[in-house]
Write a protein that holds these residues in place. Sequence first.
Motif, PDB file in Angstrom:
ATOM      1  N   LEU A  90       0.829  -1.210   0.000  1.00 39.88           N
ATOM      2  CA  LEU A  90       0.000   0.000   0.000  1.00 39.88           C
ATOM      3  C   LEU A  90       0.861   1.256   0.000  1.00 39.88           C
ATOM      4  N   ILE A  91       1.911   1.246   0.802  1.00 42.87           N
ATOM      5  CA  ILE A  91       2.808   2.401   0.838  1.00 42.87           C
ATOM      6  C   ILE A  91       3.490   2.583  -0.517  1.00 42.87           C
ATOM      7  N   MET A  92       3.988   1.495  -1.077  1.00 42.41           N
ATOM      8  CA  MET A  92       4.639   1.565  -2.388  1.00 42.41           C
ATOM      9  C   MET A  92       3.671   2.082  -3.443  1.00 42.41           C
ATOM     10  N   ALA A  93       2.447   1.592  -3.441  1.00 43.42           N
ATOM     11  CA  ALA A  93       1.459   2.023  -4.430  1.00 43.42           C
ATOM     12  C   ALA A  93       1.168   3.515  -4.303  1.00 43.42           C
ATOM     13  N   MET A  94       0.942   3.990  -3.097  1.00 42.28           N
ATOM     14  CA  MET A  94       0.603   5.398  -2.902  1.00 42.28           C
ATOM     15  C   MET A  94       1.768   6.318  -3.261  1.00 42.28           C
ATOM     16  N   ILE A  95       2.946   5.989  -2.771  1.00 45.70           N
ATOM     17  CA  ILE A  95       4.093   6.866  -3.002  1.00 45.70           C
ATOM     18  C   ILE A  95       4.519   6.838  -4.469  1.00 45.70           C
ATOM     19  N   SER A  96       4.594   5.666  -5.069  1.00 46.64           N
ATOM     20  CA  SER A  96       5.026   5.602  -6.466  1.00 46.64           C
ATOM     21  C   SER A  96       3.984   6.246  -7.383  1.00 46.64           C
ATOM     22  N   LEU A  97       2.723   6.047  -7.096  1.00 51.20           N
ATOM     23  CA  LEU A  97       1.673   6.655  -7.913  1.00 51.20           C
ATOM     24  C   LEU A  97       1.719   8.181  -7.811  1.00 51.20           C
ATOM     25  N   ALA A  98       1.765   8.687  -6.598  1.00 55.36           N
ATOM     26  CA  ALA A  98       1.809  10.143  -6.416  1.00 55.36           C
ATOM     27  C   ALA A  98       3.093  10.740  -7.006  1.00 55.36           C
ATOM     28  N   GLY A  99       4.216  10.111  -6.722  1.00 56.31           N
ATOM     29  CA  GLY A  99       5.493  10.647  -7.191  1.00 56.31           C
ATOM     30  C   GLY A  99       5.626  10.622  -8.699  1.00 56.31           C
ATOM     31  N   LEU A 100       5.275   9.494  -9.334  1.00 55.07           N
ATOM     32  CA  LEU A 100       5.419   9.407 -10.785  1.00 55.07           C
ATOM     33  C   LEU A 100       4.400  10.281 -11.508  1.00 55.07           C
ATOM     34  N   CYS A 101       3.203  10.438 -10.946  1.00 55.80           N
ATOM     35  CA  CYS A 101       2.231  11.364 -11.545  1.00 55.80           C
ATOM     36  C   CYS A 101       2.749  12.801 -11.479  1.00 55.80           C
TER      37      CYS A 101
END
Length: 116
Positions: A90-101
């Motif tokens: 969940l942490i990886m999904a949220m951070i990678s999604l927000a950061g890459l967007c």
Amino acid sequence: MRVRAVAAVMIGALAVVVWLSGGMRAGTVPAWQVLGCGATVVTVTVLASWQRRAGVAVRTVAVPMALGATAAWTALAHGDETGLYLVGMLIMAMISLAGLCLVAVLTASSTAGRRA
């Protein structure tokens, strides 16, 4: 656009497998491998978002890359005995999604004037 999205999923997953799989099997991942993996996906996101519209870059590059990276990380980490890999997912999904967007939008916005 579908080809770009599929490629982004595959590149995100491949980056995680190449950079992190050895450390995850050993039980710990050195910080330099995590940084290398992050640098790889950010660099590819910048290059693939260059001179694209922000919405297209997010939809066809950032989101698929984050999903591919998260899926690969989850597949590598699922053997964790504690079950905490789900929290990590969940942490990886949220951070990678927000950061890459954010990276995709900033890259697309910075090249918007050059598309004229």
